[in-house]
Write an enzyme that holds these catalytic residues in place. Structure first.
Site, PDB file in Angstrom:
ATOM      1  CE  LYS A  52      -4.355  -2.387   2.368  1.00 35.65           C
ATOM      2  NZ  LYS A  52      -5.010  -2.168   3.420  1.00 35.65           N
ATOM      3  CG  ASP A  63      -7.830   0.284   3.243  1.00 29.61           C
ATOM      4  OD1 ASP A  63      -8.933  -1.053   3.350  1.00 29.61           O
ATOM      5  OD2 ASP A  63      -7.060  -0.174   3.319  1.00 29.61           O
TER       6      ASP A  63
END
Length: 266
Positions: free
Chosen positions: A69, A105
């Site tokens: 990420k 997220d």
């Protein structure tokens, strides 16, 4: 039918054999009648930027999971504000020749936590990677301080220093009322628990990992008296946010996506 007009979406990570993102998104694509397919691609860090570029330029996009990420945040041409703020990207797509990255997220995490009805108080973040940055971002939105648990004192200090720059307060682990596991512990059989015993004030626990029959840590936290869930709710919520970025104006079929995930985790 898959043909030359099919748009390809993928999740990039290592490992990815466990991921239910393909089942979830392909179910959504089918019910919406979208000419798209979703696959899982295991890749090393040096391949992340090239794969993002190739998928986007071919008309697709995708997601990023551990441990890529932070690398993805540095790879996109146009990071959205959440990516610039957190330094972590989990969703990408193409726009007018540019690669765009966002972090779904955070809304996914907050939706999953809201279902647990967490009380006010600090959040204990287990781990220091891209998922931990998303938790810090969520804590910032909710005005909650955090504490960090990590096997590495250096990584813990670095995440705390970064969180302070994000205007997130730092508290003590024993005062935390909410716990979030952002590590991959629980993906493999025999993994140790991310945290053996909860702080005395803890009320809710969210495991970003999901597994058939729930993760051992989720069950352990519930046995300790906490309201606890694994990561399936967060998976669906962040996936719905991602789909609506890939296909502007399309409403994600959340119940279809949830049913596809639940069917694989029975």
């Amino acid at each position: 039918m898959i043909n030359g007009a099919t748009r390809v979406f993928a999740i990039l990570g290592d490992p990815v054999a466990h991921t239910l993102s393909p089942a979830m998104h392909n179910a959504a694509f089918r019910v919406l009648g979208l000419p798209a397919v979703y696959v899982a691609l295991r890749c090393p860090p040096p391949d992340v930027a090239g794969l993002i570029r190739a998928l986007c330029h071919a008309g697709g996009g995708g997601n990023v999971t551990v441990p890529h990420k932070e690398a993805a945040a540095e790879s996109v041409d146009r990071p959205e504000p959440a990516v610039e703020r957190l330094g972590a990207c989990n969703t990408f797509w193409g726009d007018d020749g540019a690669t765009v990255g966002d972090n779904t997220d955070v809304p996914g995490l907050l939706a999953a936590l809201d279902d647990l009805e967490p009380p006010p108080g600090p959040w204990l973040v287990i781990g220091t990677g891209g998922g931990a940055r998303a938790v810090a971002g969520g804590a910032r939105e909710r005005g909650a301080p955090i504490a960090v648990a990590s096997r590495s004192a250096d990584r813990r200090r670095r995440l705390e220093d970064w969180a302070r720059k994000l205007d997130v307060g730092i508290d003590e682990p024993e005062r935390c009322t909410t716990i979030v596991n952002t590590t991959p512990l629980g993906l493999s059989r025999g993994d140790p628990l991310p945290l053996a015993a909860p702080p005395k004030d803890a009320v809710v626990a969210l495991d970003m990992v999901y597994a058939r029959g729930e993760t051992p840590w989720t069950r352990a936290m519930r046995a300790a008296g906490l309201r606890a869930v694994d990561g399936r709710g967060m998976l669906v919520a962040q996936g719905a946010e991602a789909l609506e970025r890939w296909f502007p104006g399309v409403r994600a079929p959340v119940e279809v996506m949830r049913a596809a995930v639940d069917a694989r985790l029975r």
